[in-house]
Design a protein around this motif. Structure first.
Motif, PDB file in Angstrom:
ATOM      1  N   GLN A  40      -4.040   0.185   6.651  1.00 56.38           N
ATOM      2  CA  GLN A  40      -3.072  -0.272   6.100  1.00 56.38           C
ATOM      3  C   GLN A  40      -3.255  -1.440   5.289  1.00 56.38           C
ATOM      4  O   GLN A  40      -2.410  -1.516   4.052  1.00 56.38           O
ATOM      5  N   ILE A  41      -3.883  -2.569   6.003  1.00 58.24           N
ATOM      6  CA  ILE A  41      -3.779  -3.737   5.324  1.00 58.24           C
ATOM      7  C   ILE A  41      -4.897  -3.550   4.038  1.00 58.24           C
ATOM      8  O   ILE A  41      -4.758  -4.155   2.905  1.00 58.24           O
ATOM      9  N   SER A  42      -5.864  -2.837   3.987  1.00 57.49           N
ATOM     10  CA  SER A  42      -6.941  -2.471   2.805  1.00 57.49           C
ATOM     11  C   SER A  42      -6.133  -1.824   1.834  1.00 57.49           C
ATOM     12  O   SER A  42      -6.331  -2.211   0.719  1.00 57.49           O
ATOM     13  N   LEU A  43      -5.029  -0.907   2.158  1.00 56.66           N
ATOM     14  CA  LEU A  43      -4.163  -0.246   0.780  1.00 56.66           C
ATOM     15  C   LEU A  43      -3.277  -1.369   0.280  1.00 56.66           C
ATOM     16  O   LEU A  43      -3.206  -1.421  -0.813  1.00 56.66           O
ATOM     17  N   TYR A  44      -2.767  -2.336   1.068  1.00 52.25           N
ATOM     18  CA  TYR A  44      -1.944  -3.564   0.758  1.00 52.25           C
ATOM     19  C   TYR A  44      -2.666  -4.201  -0.333  1.00 52.25           C
ATOM     20  O   TYR A  44      -2.524  -4.463  -1.546  1.00 52.25           O
ATOM     21  N   HIS A  45      -4.245  -4.800   0.132  1.00 53.44           N
ATOM     22  CA  HIS A  45      -4.994  -5.399  -0.999  1.00 53.44           C
ATOM     23  C   HIS A  45      -5.284  -4.558  -2.020  1.00 53.44           C
ATOM     24  O   HIS A  45      -5.300  -5.317  -3.257  1.00 53.44           O
ATOM     25  N   PHE A  46      -5.545  -3.374  -1.897  1.00 51.74           N
ATOM     26  CA  PHE A  46      -6.160  -2.502  -2.960  1.00 51.74           C
ATOM     27  C   PHE A  46      -4.794  -2.198  -3.967  1.00 51.74           C
ATOM     28  O   PHE A  46      -5.045  -2.368  -5.271  1.00 51.74           O
ATOM     29  N   GLY A  47      -3.669  -2.194  -3.608  1.00 54.22           N
ATOM     30  CA  GLY A  47      -2.388  -2.482  -4.570  1.00 54.22           C
ATOM     31  C   GLY A  47      -2.198  -3.874  -5.255  1.00 54.22           C
ATOM     32  O   GLY A  47      -2.056  -3.779  -6.355  1.00 54.22           O
ATOM     33  N   ARG A  48      -2.626  -4.793  -4.565  1.00 51.50           N
ATOM     34  CA  ARG A  48      -2.563  -6.019  -5.421  1.00 51.50           C
ATOM     35  C   ARG A  48      -3.678  -6.194  -6.294  1.00 51.50           C
ATOM     36  O   ARG A  48      -3.371  -6.618  -7.357  1.00 51.50           O
ATOM     37  N   LEU A  49      -4.930  -5.594  -5.948  1.00 49.02           N
ATOM     38  CA  LEU A  49      -5.923  -5.903  -7.033  1.00 49.02           C
ATOM     39  C   LEU A  49      -5.770  -5.088  -8.170  1.00 49.02           C
ATOM     40  O   LEU A  49      -6.112  -5.075  -9.298  1.00 49.02           O
ATOM     41  N   SER A  50      -4.999  -3.597  -7.779  1.00 50.03           N
ATOM     42  CA  SER A  50      -4.618  -2.750  -8.759  1.00 50.03           C
ATOM     43  C   SER A  50      -3.898  -3.560 -10.064  1.00 50.03           C
ATOM     44  O   SER A  50      -3.770  -3.378 -11.155  1.00 50.03           O
ATOM     45  N   SER A  51      -2.707  -4.264  -9.477  1.00 51.59           N
ATOM     46  CA  SER A  51      -1.846  -4.923 -10.510  1.00 51.59           C
ATOM     47  C   SER A  51      -2.461  -5.945 -11.166  1.00 51.59           C
ATOM     48  O   SER A  51      -2.401  -6.307 -12.144  1.00 51.59           O
ATOM     49  N   LYS A 121       7.124   3.172   6.540  1.00 57.32           N
ATOM     50  CA  LYS A 121       5.773   3.287   7.089  1.00 57.32           C
ATOM     51  C   LYS A 121       4.893   4.279   6.567  1.00 57.32           C
ATOM     52  O   LYS A 121       3.826   4.733   7.245  1.00 57.32           O
ATOM     53  N   SER A 122       5.165   4.942   5.470  1.00 58.84           N
ATOM     54  CA  SER A 122       4.559   6.094   5.162  1.00 58.84           C
ATOM     55  C   SER A 122       2.956   5.621   4.568  1.00 58.84           C
ATOM     56  O   SER A 122       3.168   4.137   3.858  1.00 58.84           O
ATOM     57  N   PRO A 123       2.113   6.408   4.328  1.00 59.10           N
ATOM     58  CA  PRO A 123       0.631   5.609   3.886  1.00 59.10           C
ATOM     59  C   PRO A 123       0.868   5.096   2.557  1.00 59.10           C
ATOM     60  O   PRO A 123       0.011   4.132   2.167  1.00 59.10           O
ATOM     61  N   ASP A 124       1.411   5.470   1.647  1.00 63.45           N
ATOM     62  CA  ASP A 124       1.545   5.067   0.145  1.00 63.45           C
ATOM     63  C   ASP A 124       2.571   3.720   0.223  1.00 63.45           C
ATOM     64  O   ASP A 124       2.363   2.950  -0.602  1.00 63.45           O
ATOM     65  N   THR A 125       3.152   3.466   1.260  1.00 58.87           N
ATOM     66  CA  THR A 125       4.097   2.433   1.178  1.00 58.87           C
ATOM     67  C   THR A 125       3.255   1.043   1.197  1.00 58.87           C
ATOM     68  O   THR A 125       3.588  -0.024   0.231  1.00 58.87           O
ATOM     69  N   TYR A 127       0.230   0.523  -0.300  1.00 61.76           N
ATOM     70  CA  TYR A 127      -0.305   0.292  -1.602  1.00 61.76           C
ATOM     71  C   TYR A 127       0.598  -0.169  -2.544  1.00 61.76           C
ATOM     72  O   TYR A 127       0.604  -0.980  -3.210  1.00 61.76           O
ATOM     73  N   THR A 128       2.027   0.471  -2.531  1.00 61.18           N
ATOM     74  CA  THR A 128       3.299   0.195  -3.167  1.00 61.18           C
ATOM     75  C   THR A 128       3.358  -1.211  -3.262  1.00 61.18           C
ATOM     76  O   THR A 128       3.668  -2.060  -4.119  1.00 61.18           O
ATOM     77  N   ILE A 129       3.628  -1.525  -1.835  1.00 63.97           N
ATOM     78  CA  ILE A 129       4.102  -3.208  -1.310  1.00 63.97           C
ATOM     79  C   ILE A 129       2.749  -3.848  -2.172  1.00 63.97           C
ATOM     80  O   ILE A 129       3.543  -5.250  -2.943  1.00 63.97           O
ATOM     81  N   GLY A 130       1.835  -3.971  -2.093  1.00 59.71           N
ATOM     82  CA  GLY A 130       0.490  -4.603  -2.785  1.00 59.71           C
ATOM     83  C   GLY A 130       0.839  -4.734  -4.251  1.00 59.71           C
ATOM     84  O   GLY A 130       0.661  -5.506  -4.685  1.00 59.71           O
ATOM     85  N   PHE A 131       1.129  -3.359  -4.654  1.00 62.21           N
ATOM     86  CA  PHE A 131       1.199  -3.420  -6.107  1.00 62.21           C
ATOM     87  C   PHE A 131       2.206  -4.166  -6.678  1.00 62.21           C
ATOM     88  O   PHE A 131       2.109  -4.791  -7.640  1.00 62.21           O
ATOM     89  N   LEU A 132       3.465  -3.819  -6.067  1.00 62.02           N
ATOM     90  CA  LEU A 132       4.517  -4.783  -6.362  1.00 62.02           C
ATOM     91  C   LEU A 132       4.502  -6.254  -6.225  1.00 62.02           C
ATOM     92  O   LEU A 132       4.986  -7.273  -7.069  1.00 62.02           O
ATOM     93  N   ASN A 133       3.804  -6.660  -5.163  1.00 60.03           N
ATOM     94  CA  ASN A 133       3.616  -7.807  -4.738  1.00 60.03           C
ATOM     95  C   ASN A 133       2.828  -8.716  -5.941  1.00 60.03           C
ATOM     96  O   ASN A 133       2.779  -9.844  -6.276  1.00 60.03           O
ATOM     97  N   GLY A 134       1.885  -7.917  -6.480  1.00 57.57           N
ATOM     98  CA  GLY A 134       0.987  -8.484  -7.370  1.00 57.57           C
ATOM     99  C   GLY A 134       1.779  -8.696  -8.884  1.00 57.57           C
ATOM    100  O   GLY A 134       1.225  -9.679  -9.418  1.00 57.57           O
TER     101      GLY A 134
END
Length: 233
Positions: A40-51, A121-125, A127-134
């Motif tokens: 889950q943490i990795s998905l969050y970081h991947f979202g940030r890196l994507s943005s 708490k869904s799997p895409d949550t 990534y989305t949080i990280g993406f928006l965070n970026g």
């Protein structure tokens, strides 16, 4: 220059813990399952890196437009000067001309969506949080954007921002696991060191643009030569 992006991210992550830390602390991770939590943490970081990569791509294209006119080295000098100016200019004066007010509505929407995602708490949550965070306003991201512009290509600009994001991962991950573990004294010293590092990076960009013939640091200007050959029969 990618090394500067990585170091920038590493040092800047101390600032990120203070600014984006609350979002990271509120991530709805599974504290009972370490493997799932890591994913889950990795998905969050991947979202940030994507943005960050998207931002770098867009501003890299902007830098490329300058490069097409043979202004890459002048652009490097300008970017370096702007980085130094932003640090030295008092924030109250800079805020009058930063042009950020028109995007306040967009930022408020991003924050609103973040609030909704933090309740899920869904799997895409994650990534989305990280993406928006970026995409949230951040002074250090703005500094990294300057580097993306100076890269003068879309790919290098995107890579520059992605490497910057990579530099923030170790400390941000530690913060998620351990909470706010850095005391105020250390954080204060790091925050004082970050502007100094930004100025050094700005000087590096200026030096690179001067074309002094120093390998890797300040290469000579390369002027493409176009030769036309004509043959008559």
């Amino acid at each position: 220059m990618l090394i500067s992006a990585l170091i920038f991210g590493l040092l800047g992550s101390f600032h990120c813990v203070g600014m984006c830390g609350p979002i990271a602390f509120l991530l709805p991770v599974d504290h009972k399952n370490n493997v799932r939590k890591l994913g889950q943490i990795s998905l969050y970081h991947f979202g940030r890196l994507s943005s960050y990569a998207i931002i770098g791509l867009l501003f890299g294209l902007l830098g490329k437009s300058f490069s097409l006119f043979g202004l890459q080295q002048q652009l490097s000098i300008l970017v370096g000067a702007l980085m130094i100016l932003v640090i030295l200019l008092p924030y109250k004066k800079f805020s009058k001309y930063n042009g950020s007010k028109p995007i306040f509505k967009i930022v408020s929407k991003i924050k609103s969506n973040l609030g909704k995602q933090l309740k899920r708490k869904s799997p895409d949550t994650f990534y989305t949080i990280g993406f928006l965070n970026g995409f949230l306003p951040c002074g250090l991201v703005y500094m990294a954007v300057f580097g993306a512009i100076a890269s003068a290509t879309a790919l290098e600009g995107s890579l520059y921002m992605a490497v910057f994001g990579l530099g923030t991962i170790p400390l941000m991950t530690t913060a998620i696991y351990l909470g706010n573990f850095i005391n105020l004294n250390i954080r204060s010293k790091i925050r004082k060191a970050v502007p100094v590092f930004v100025i050094l990076i700005g000087l590096l960009f200026i030096l690179r643009g001067m074309g002094l013939g120093i390998p890797y640091l300040s290469p000579m200007e390369i002027t493409p030569e176009i030769t036309a050959t004509q043959s008559c029969h």
